[in-house]
Write a protein that holds these residues in place. Sequence first.
Motif, PDB file in Angstrom:
ATOM      1  N   SER A  75       5.321  41.864  -4.852  1.00 48.65           N
ATOM      2  CA  SER A  75       4.608  41.247  -6.048  1.00 48.65           C
ATOM      3  C   SER A  75       5.240  41.664  -7.560  1.00 48.65           C
ATOM      4  O   SER A  75       5.158  40.274  -7.901  1.00 48.65           O
ATOM      5  CB  SER A  75       3.790  41.832  -6.486  1.00 48.65           C
ATOM      6  OG  SER A  75       2.746  41.917  -5.241  1.00 48.65           O
ATOM      7  N   THR A  76       6.547  42.589  -7.335  1.00 51.72           N
ATOM      8  CA  THR A  76       7.263  42.023  -8.177  1.00 51.72           C
ATOM      9  C   THR A  76       8.491  40.917  -8.323  1.00 51.72           C
ATOM     10  O   THR A  76       9.121  40.407  -9.400  1.00 51.72           O
ATOM     11  CB  THR A  76       8.020  43.306  -8.199  1.00 51.72           C
ATOM     12  OG1 THR A  76       7.883  44.919  -8.526  1.00 51.72           O
ATOM     13  CG2 THR A  76       8.569  43.481 -10.131  1.00 51.72           C
ATOM     14  N   LEU A  79       6.674  38.192  -9.364  1.00 48.94           N
ATOM     15  CA  LEU A  79       6.799  37.166 -10.756  1.00 48.94           C
ATOM     16  C   LEU A  79       8.173  37.314 -11.428  1.00 48.94           C
ATOM     17  O   LEU A  79       8.134  36.250 -12.134  1.00 48.94           O
ATOM     18  CB  LEU A  79       6.358  39.353 -11.472  1.00 48.94           C
ATOM     19  CG  LEU A  79       4.745  39.611 -11.453  1.00 48.94           C
ATOM     20  CD1 LEU A  79       4.614  40.996 -12.413  1.00 48.94           C
ATOM     21  CD2 LEU A  79       3.851  38.378 -12.470  1.00 48.94           C
ATOM     22  N   ARG A  85       2.630  32.637 -12.061  1.00 46.91           N
ATOM     23  CA  ARG A  85       2.355  34.376 -12.529  1.00 46.91           C
ATOM     24  C   ARG A  85       0.995  34.839 -11.783  1.00 46.91           C
ATOM     25  O   ARG A  85       1.178  36.192 -11.402  1.00 46.91           O
ATOM     26  CB  ARG A  85       2.898  35.008 -13.500  1.00 46.91           C
ATOM     27  CG  ARG A  85       4.281  34.670 -14.266  1.00 46.91           C
ATOM     28  CD  ARG A  85       4.365  35.252 -15.643  1.00 46.91           C
ATOM     29  NE  ARG A  85       5.597  34.795 -15.812  1.00 46.91           N
ATOM     30  CZ  ARG A  85       6.955  34.886 -15.705  1.00 46.91           C
ATOM     31  NH1 ARG A  85       7.422  35.776 -14.478  1.00 46.91           N
ATOM     32  NH2 ARG A  85       7.743  34.374 -16.460  1.00 46.91           N
ATOM     33  N   MET A  86       0.270  34.039 -11.499  1.00 46.95           N
ATOM     34  CA  MET A  86      -0.824  34.240 -11.173  1.00 46.95           C
ATOM     35  C   MET A  86      -0.591  35.053  -9.532  1.00 46.95           C
ATOM     36  O   MET A  86      -1.248  36.376  -9.242  1.00 46.95           O
ATOM     37  CB  MET A  86      -1.744  32.952 -10.919  1.00 46.95           C
ATOM     38  CG  MET A  86      -3.505  33.733  -9.947  1.00 46.95           C
ATOM     39  SD  MET A  86      -4.170  34.580 -10.802  1.00 46.95           S
ATOM     40  CE  MET A  86      -4.956  33.330 -12.314  1.00 46.95           C
ATOM     41  N   THR A  89       0.465  38.716 -10.341  1.00 48.88           N
ATOM     42  CA  THR A  89       0.046  39.797 -11.406  1.00 48.88           C
ATOM     43  C   THR A  89      -1.117  40.506 -11.087  1.00 48.88           C
ATOM     44  O   THR A  89      -1.247  40.882 -10.192  1.00 48.88           O
ATOM     45  CB  THR A  89      -0.891  38.684 -12.385  1.00 48.88           C
ATOM     46  OG1 THR A  89       0.330  38.313 -13.329  1.00 48.88           O
ATOM     47  CG2 THR A  89      -1.555  39.143 -14.174  1.00 48.88           C
ATOM     48  N   CYS A  90      -2.072  38.840  -9.500  1.00 49.27           N
ATOM     49  CA  CYS A  90      -2.960  40.283  -8.602  1.00 49.27           C
ATOM     50  C   CYS A  90      -2.854  40.915  -8.249  1.00 49.27           C
ATOM     51  O   CYS A  90      -2.868  42.122  -7.310  1.00 49.27           O
ATOM     52  CB  CYS A  90      -3.594  38.356  -8.104  1.00 49.27           C
ATOM     53  SG  CYS A  90      -4.348  37.394  -9.396  1.00 49.27           S
ATOM     54  N   VAL A  92       0.293  43.568  -8.154  1.00 52.15           N
ATOM     55  CA  VAL A  92       0.120  43.996  -8.703  1.00 52.15           C
ATOM     56  C   VAL A  92      -0.653  45.037  -9.361  1.00 52.15           C
ATOM     57  O   VAL A  92      -1.248  46.406  -8.970  1.00 52.15           O
ATOM     58  CB  VAL A  92       1.370  44.126 -10.797  1.00 52.15           C
ATOM     59  CG1 VAL A  92       1.306  44.961 -11.647  1.00 52.15           C
ATOM     60  CG2 VAL A  92       2.961  43.380  -9.806  1.00 52.15           C
ATOM     61  N   ALA A  93      -2.124  44.542  -9.670  1.00 49.93           N
ATOM     62  CA  ALA A  93      -3.128  44.461 -10.637  1.00 49.93           C
ATOM     63  C   ALA A  93      -4.069  45.463  -8.877  1.00 49.93           C
ATOM     64  O   ALA A  93      -4.001  46.575  -8.987  1.00 49.93           O
ATOM     65  CB  ALA A  93      -3.990  44.122 -10.941  1.00 49.93           C
TER      66      ALA A  93
END
Length: 380
Positions: A75-76, A79, A85-86, A89-90, A92-93
């Motif tokens: 995910s990073t 990014l 970045r959707m 971001t999701c 990582v969240a």
Amino acid sequence: MKLRGELEAPPALRRFGSGWTSGVLGLVLGVAGLLLVISLVAPGVLAIRETQTLRDNPWYRIAVHFILMAAFALSTLSLVLRRDRMLGTCGVAVTLCAALFGGSQATAEVSGRMPLFFGVDFFVLNVLFTGFLFIPLERIFARRDEQPIFREEWREDLFYYLVSSLMVQVLTFLTFLPAKTILAIAPLMGVRAWVVKLPFGVQFVVIMLLTDLVQYWVHRAFHRVPWLWKFHSVHHSARSMDWMAGARMHFLEILVLRSMTVIPMFVLGFSTTAMNAYVFMVYLYSTFVHANLGWRFPVFEKVLVTPRFHHWHHGIEQESVDVNFSIHFPFLDWIFGTYHLPKDRWPSEYGIPGHPVPLGYLSQFKYPFRRKPKPPRGGA
Ligand SMILES: [Zn+2]
Ligand SMILES: [Zn+2]
């Protein structure tokens, strides 16, 4: 909606290096990790009994840890690479959310086995195992090159995966109920003692033959009896064939089909090893026959059902109506006059003419109980 748009992004925005692959992988692994962690927090409610040994194995937590680390790293990376970045971001969240629940070291907050439990971990293992097995094959040997992983109606089919995985306890209990009732009335001691002593290979092939014979006629009834067709039309409403398409089946049809095919296997007393081996094989095989795989198998397809054979069963054209009911042995269709496998051709489209079945799990669940309109029988 924005996340869905990203998952279903056009090819130009999915190319390698765009951060799409890393973003999707990161998100999928993040959600998988989160669900596995949640099932570790409440194993008595959200994990199945069969995975107990797996969960007790130290390697299980190492695998969960690896999944979360990979999700975070991918995910990073997304990014960094991707303008939108959707996905990253999701990803990582959800990974951070899994960490909040304790990550791979999560302890059971709800201990003890509940009478009713849901297969959250089963859903994750199910999707990760079949997805990681079939998606690369479908990318390399696609029947339809242009069909993306997140094709139309993918969310519906994934939801079918979710429901049948979560409800695995209820489904298993109800599936075995008719067979157990028959066995209680007619114990068939002599037959069972003879069957269980047969060599494993013989038992396996006989189970395949008997279940396919029962499956053939139940399946044919689902096509020919109008009120049964309403249930089965849900399975045929799929307009794309791939590893997820086979999961789309009305809950009541799953129950009827499974419980009928379990009867010969369970009542005649085949060994547990042979039955388990068959169940695992049929689980992979039913995914395989729906898969977006362009393999021809010129010799193999004369003996065993292949994707091309079952894709003809799902064809939208008139020549596909009520053909190829068997799921293992095409000779059953040949004997009963429903065999259809045109040389070197595939169906042009999949589904039912006019596409009468509504979208969405709930609407499809209610669809057979609706009075009007009646679905046409063509194309199934
Ligand atoms: Zn099918
Ligand atoms: Zn059918």
